[in-house]
Design a protein around this motif. Sequence first.
Motif, PDB file in Angstrom:
ATOM      1  N   PHE A  24      14.799  39.094  11.928  1.00 28.29           N
ATOM      2  CA  PHE A  24      15.114  39.101  10.496  1.00 28.29           C
ATOM      3  C   PHE A  24      13.864  39.480   9.695  1.00 28.29           C
ATOM      4  O   PHE A  24      13.930  40.292   8.769  1.00 28.29           O
ATOM      5  N   HIS A  28      13.709  42.492   7.180  1.00 35.82           N
ATOM      6  CA  HIS A  28      13.457  42.145   5.779  1.00 35.82           C
ATOM      7  C   HIS A  28      12.236  42.904   5.250  1.00 35.82           C
ATOM      8  O   HIS A  28      12.230  43.405   4.133  1.00 35.82           O
ATOM      9  N   ASN A  32      12.139  45.454   2.244  1.00 32.12           N
ATOM     10  CA  ASN A  32      11.236  45.222   1.108  1.00 32.12           C
ATOM     11  C   ASN A  32      10.276  46.388   0.894  1.00 32.12           C
ATOM     12  O   ASN A  32       9.837  46.650  -0.232  1.00 32.12           O
ATOM     13  N   HIS A  51      23.951  43.874  -1.622  1.00 32.85           N
ATOM     14  CA  HIS A  51      24.925  43.090  -2.396  1.00 32.85           C
ATOM     15  C   HIS A  51      26.307  43.741  -2.428  1.00 32.85           C
ATOM     16  O   HIS A  51      27.279  43.091  -2.776  1.00 32.85           O
ATOM     17  N   ARG A  62      24.371  34.711   5.830  1.00 29.11           N
ATOM     18  CA  ARG A  62      23.542  33.636   5.256  1.00 29.11           C
ATOM     19  C   ARG A  62      23.757  32.318   5.996  1.00 29.11           C
ATOM     20  O   ARG A  62      22.802  31.577   6.242  1.00 29.11           O
ATOM     21  N   HIS A 120      10.539  30.529  -1.915  1.00 24.28           N
ATOM     22  CA  HIS A 120      10.895  31.950  -1.958  1.00 24.28           C
ATOM     23  C   HIS A 120      12.364  32.151  -2.371  1.00 24.28           C
ATOM     24  O   HIS A 120      12.666  32.993  -3.215  1.00 24.28           O
ATOM     25  N   LEU A 121      13.253  31.339  -1.793  1.00 23.95           N
ATOM     26  CA  LEU A 121      14.681  31.483  -2.118  1.00 23.95           C
ATOM     27  C   LEU A 121      14.936  31.054  -3.563  1.00 23.95           C
ATOM     28  O   LEU A 121      15.717  31.676  -4.277  1.00 23.95           O
ATOM     29  N   PHE A 124      13.332  34.275  -5.630  1.00 24.91           N
ATOM     30  CA  PHE A 124      13.938  35.621  -5.602  1.00 24.91           C
ATOM     31  C   PHE A 124      15.441  35.648  -5.330  1.00 24.91           C
ATOM     32  O   PHE A 124      16.101  36.605  -5.730  1.00 24.91           O
ATOM     33  N   THR A 125      15.965  34.638  -4.632  1.00 32.71           N
ATOM     34  CA  THR A 125      17.412  34.680  -4.334  1.00 32.71           C
ATOM     35  C   THR A 125      18.190  33.930  -5.415  1.00 32.71           C
ATOM     36  O   THR A 125      19.092  34.484  -6.033  1.00 32.71           O
ATOM     37  N   MET A 171       1.839  33.898   4.319  1.00 30.52           N
ATOM     38  CA  MET A 171       1.812  34.949   5.348  1.00 30.52           C
ATOM     39  C   MET A 171       0.749  34.657   6.416  1.00 30.52           C
ATOM     40  O   MET A 171       0.901  35.052   7.562  1.00 30.52           O
ATOM     41  N   TYR A 215       3.666  42.393   4.931  1.00 31.46           N
ATOM     42  CA  TYR A 215       4.095  41.507   3.839  1.00 31.46           C
ATOM     43  C   TYR A 215       3.009  41.338   2.771  1.00 31.46           C
ATOM     44  O   TYR A 215       3.304  41.390   1.590  1.00 31.46           O
TER      45      TYR A 215
END
Length: 229
Positions: A24, A28, A32, A51, A62, A120-121, A124-125, A171, A215
């Motif tokens: 993942f 990801h 990104n 989306h 998810r 992070h979620l 940004f989420t 990171m 990252y």
Amino acid sequence: MQLTSSSIGRKILMAVTGQAMVLFAVVHLLGNSSIFGWLNGGINAYAEHLHSLPLPIIIGFRLALLAMVCVHIWFGIQLTIENRGGRPQQYAVKSTQKATFASENMIWTGVLLGCFLVYHLTHFTFQIIDPQTAALKNLVPLHDAMVPNVLGMVVTGFKNFFVSLIYVGAMVALFLHLSHGIQSFFQTMGWSCDKSQPLLVKFGTLVALGLFLGYVTIPLTIFAGILKG
Ligand code: HEM
């Protein structure tokens, strides 16, 4: 050394969920990296592609990710407690490797990554941390449609020194966790021997370094003003 099938099973589940999350992390990062413009419409177009996938796929993905994170953390805590309680390391193949800073601190780099993931979620989420720059509230034109401004949200976020610092710090934890975790996967599965072990250590470190550099480039180029919104 007597291994119980339950402890081997738990280690294998940890190893497999860990590698699925590494996969993942690779995908990801590739997604990104569209922030650097290789995709027409950049990261806004990439987010829009994701989306526009069918809802059951998004929800299923998810839930699967959440289940993997939970299994990995639950068994990680259990095995750490057992190992610290004096029980031997339970690999399918006997360990010949030396302890390193990364291997000794897997639980702590894991805890840091868990905290980072929640942050992070939320950022940004769920877009709760800085609601004014939330992508969902700031639509921009893309190919004749209005889409959430993910680029604006990420750039505004990383212009903040402390936000960038949190990401770079996380990171470093990711690098340490994966530099041990990737080679440990092969060992747990019984797919390493004395000859291949040094190569697997190098391979794990290289993948972890690639992810780290990939990252950190995003917050660092934004903070330095090289990548603009
Ligand atoms: C510079 C670093 C990173 C950036 C710029 C970034 C960016 C993003 C963005 C914009 C989203 C929201 C996607 C959307 O719903 O439109 C997201 C979601 C997510 N990120 Fe990251 N990310 C970074 C690092 C990481 C790392 C290191 C991990 C963990 C390995 C991670 C795990 C996730 C997860 C689990 C989601 C939710 C995926 C979903 O909604 O299905 N991210 N990230």
